[in-house]
Design a protein around this motif. Structure first.
Motif, PDB file in Angstrom:
ATOM      1  N   TYR A  32      29.973  40.391  25.428  1.00  0.00           N
ATOM      2  CA  TYR A  32      28.760  40.859  26.102  1.00  0.00           C
ATOM      3  C   TYR A  32      27.761  41.420  25.090  1.00  0.00           C
ATOM      4  O   TYR A  32      28.127  42.195  24.196  1.00  0.00           O
TER       5      TYR A  32
ATOM      6  N   PRO B  80      30.652  45.651  31.533  1.00  0.00           N
ATOM      7  CA  PRO B  80      30.346  45.062  30.224  1.00  0.00           C
ATOM      8  C   PRO B  80      31.201  45.627  29.095  1.00  0.00           C
ATOM      9  O   PRO B  80      31.449  44.923  28.104  1.00  0.00           O
TER      10      PRO B  80
ATOM     11  N   HIS C  12      22.500  47.051  37.490  1.00  0.00           N
ATOM     12  CA  HIS C  12      23.049  48.406  37.608  1.00  0.00           C
ATOM     13  C   HIS C  12      22.530  49.149  38.827  1.00  0.00           C
ATOM     14  O   HIS C  12      23.133  50.134  39.254  1.00  0.00           O
TER      15      HIS C  12
ATOM     16  N   THR D 197      23.532  42.879  25.099  1.00  0.00           N
ATOM     17  CA  THR D 197      22.221  43.034  25.728  1.00  0.00           C
ATOM     18  C   THR D 197      21.179  42.300  24.888  1.00  0.00           C
ATOM     19  O   THR D 197      21.386  42.012  23.705  1.00  0.00           O
TER      20      THR D 197
ATOM     21  N   TRP E  18      22.761  36.450  38.387  1.00  0.00           N
ATOM     22  CA  TRP E  18      22.969  37.881  38.153  1.00  0.00           C
ATOM     23  C   TRP E  18      24.181  38.357  38.947  1.00  0.00           C
ATOM     24  O   TRP E  18      24.585  37.757  39.943  1.00  0.00           O
TER      25      TRP E  18
ATOM     26  N   ASP F 176      26.462  36.516  27.747  1.00  0.00           N
ATOM     27  CA  ASP F 176      27.915  36.623  27.730  1.00  0.00           C
ATOM     28  C   ASP F 176      28.487  35.236  27.970  1.00  0.00           C
ATOM     29  O   ASP F 176      27.757  34.266  28.243  1.00  0.00           O
TER      30      ASP F 176
ATOM     31  N   CYS G  44      22.455  41.658  34.432  1.00  0.00           N
ATOM     32  CA  CYS G  44      23.555  42.601  34.668  1.00  0.00           C
ATOM     33  C   CYS G  44      22.975  43.759  35.480  1.00  0.00           C
ATOM     34  O   CYS G  44      22.302  44.644  34.952  1.00  0.00           O
TER      35      CYS G  44
ATOM     36  N   CYS H 299      26.901  45.211  37.947  1.00  0.00           N
ATOM     37  CA  CYS H 299      27.546  45.674  36.713  1.00  0.00           C
ATOM     38  C   CYS H 299      27.761  47.183  36.722  1.00  0.00           C
ATOM     39  O   CYS H 299      26.974  47.935  37.286  1.00  0.00           O
TER      40      CYS H 299
END
Length: 443
Positions: free
Chosen positions: A138, A132, A201, A140, A113, A183, A199, A116
């Motif tokens: 990329y 992203p 956040h 999801t 990980w 990705d 990713c 992002c």
């Protein structure tokens, strides 16, 4: 979310990877204390990493023990301390075009990980945070996908937009939250499409210093080595140099990771079905000079090999975990006491106390410590430990033994300082770890 068959999920995710033939590739590993680490805190003293390593090792050991005793923790959940006390950092890239980032190369973690954008709550890093929106490749992962099932339904959650999400909780209550995504992953000159990663956040707590995330090299299906199995044949190897700031270390994958030749010795590893992340070895004894000290606890009954006096064959798995993300080696208290007693007999200098009371055996550096030969006797493999990894200067003029006592933690870990000056190869198909004495600065 309906959890599909794990075997089908693995095959489906692997099918997403681009079909290609990889002959092998090698990338550099960077110690957090190295001057070439872009995230190194320039205000830390040269001893900061090894001082932090003691608490990190004990915290990580306790967390791993908790995971092993937890009975089937989720695939995408890790209970390790976030700040590395000496983990080696690996450069890689995510996205199209590739965006460079760094992560701790960790055999004790599965998920890869990185932080992002948009960063709702992120820790400082010197390189730009991965965005992203700037990657053409990329994507999801939806909540009903095989990739989300691979993460583990109990660790994942679903957003209002049907995006699979993850939460990684660490031993110090730090955490990383974000989207599960795919990705392009670039390692050295090799690129791989549709690799599953996290990713992040929201990454809160005590993260900072030497990384933007983790590169998972564990044994479970979500790890990089399992996701790239067809391309690298389940093989990776690393060569760890001394901890001098200018020393070079490397990690290789595929054909570049085949370890053989003069001096190479192999030992089987075993995997616990309840927690498939970790590589368990069978350590039969440790010798100091001509004195041999067996482990009194059980060793594996299913990985074979010779057995010495005092070893009981009752455990289903090995008795020590080899872990590149742990700095120090941690062993049972009775074995540590025996080693300490024998070392004080064989080392002519007089021991001194660690001013901070952490390390159990220290000497004045000015005495030029004459370290006797110390050998870790694994099942089928005798590994002579490098003196450069056995005693490290923890303060100006004070060097301490980097093998420590578990002090009732009940778990043993073979850390990266004990692997210094070895090419260490993992073969997931053969289920072996191979050690070969190597000048890693020339590897």
């Amino acid at each position: 979310m309906a959890l599909k068959s794990m075997g089908l999920a693995v095959l489906s995710v692997f099918a997403l990877l681009c079909a290609q033939t990889i002959n092998g590739f090698t990338v550099e590993l960077i110690h957090p204390n190295s001057l070439s680490n872009p995230n190194r805190n320039p205000f830390n003293s040269q001893f900061h990493w090894i001082r932090r390593a003691y608490n990190h090792t004990r915290s990580r050991a306790a967390s791993i023990q908790s995971r092993l005793g937890g009975g089937g923790s989720a695939k995408f959940k890790a209970d390790i301390e976030s700040e590395s006390g000496g983990g080696y950092v690996m450069k890689y890239s995510i996205g199209t075009p590739p965006i460079e980032t760094y992560g701790i190369a960790d055999t004790g973690s599965d998920v890869t990980w990185t932080q992002c954008e948009p960063c709702i709550d992120c820790f400082p890093q010197s390189l730009p945070v991965f965005d992203p929106k700037h990657s053409k490749s990329y994507k999801t992962v939806s909540c009903d996908s095989d990739a989300c099932a691979l993460v583990g339904y109990s660790a994942g959650k679903c957003s209002d937009r049907n995006v699979c999400q993850y939460q990684i909780t660490y031993g110090d209550h730090s955490q990383s939250d974000g989207n599960v995504a795919t990705d392009t992953l670039t390692l050295g000159d090799a690129s791989f499409k549709n690799v599953v990663f996290g990713c992040g956040h929201q990454n809160s707590g005590t993260f900072f210093g030497n990384t933007s995330g983790i590169v998972g090299l564990g044994n479970s299906d979500i790890s990089i080595v399992k996701q790239l199995d067809k391309e690298i044949g389940g093989k990776f190897a690393y060569c760890l140099s001394s901890h001098h700031p200018d020393s070079k270390s490397h990690i290789s994958f595929g054909k570049d990771a085949i370890v053989k030749g003069s001096g190479a010795v192999s030992t089987p590893f075993s995997i616990s079905p309840a927690q498939s992340t970790f590589y368990h070895l069978s350590l039969e004894s440790i010798s100091v000079g001509d004195k041999n000290f067996p482990l009194k606890q059980s060793i594996s009954s299913n990985v074979g090999g010779r057995r010495r006096a005092g070893i009981k064959k009752t455990s289903a798995y090995g008795n020590i975990i080899i872990d590149s993300g742990t700095t120090l080696t941690i062993i049972p208290s009775d074995l540590f006491d025996s080693l300490k007693s024998e070392l004080t007999k064989q080392i002519p200098e007089t021991p001194i106390d660690d001013p901070q009371g952490s390390y159990g055996l220290c000497y004045s550096t000015s005495d030029k410590i004459q370290v006797p030969k110390i050998v870790a006797h694994f099942s089928g493999a005798d590994v002579e430990l490098s003196p450069r990894g056995l005693f490290i200067e923890v303060e100006e003029g004070i060097s301490c033994f980097t093998i420590i006592s578990d002090i009732k933690l009940g778990i043993s870990i073979f850390g990266n300082l004990s692997e210094v000056d070895y090419l260490v190869g993992y073969d997931l198909a053969a289920q072996t770890v191979t050690f070969k004495p190597t000048d890693c600065s020339k590897y």
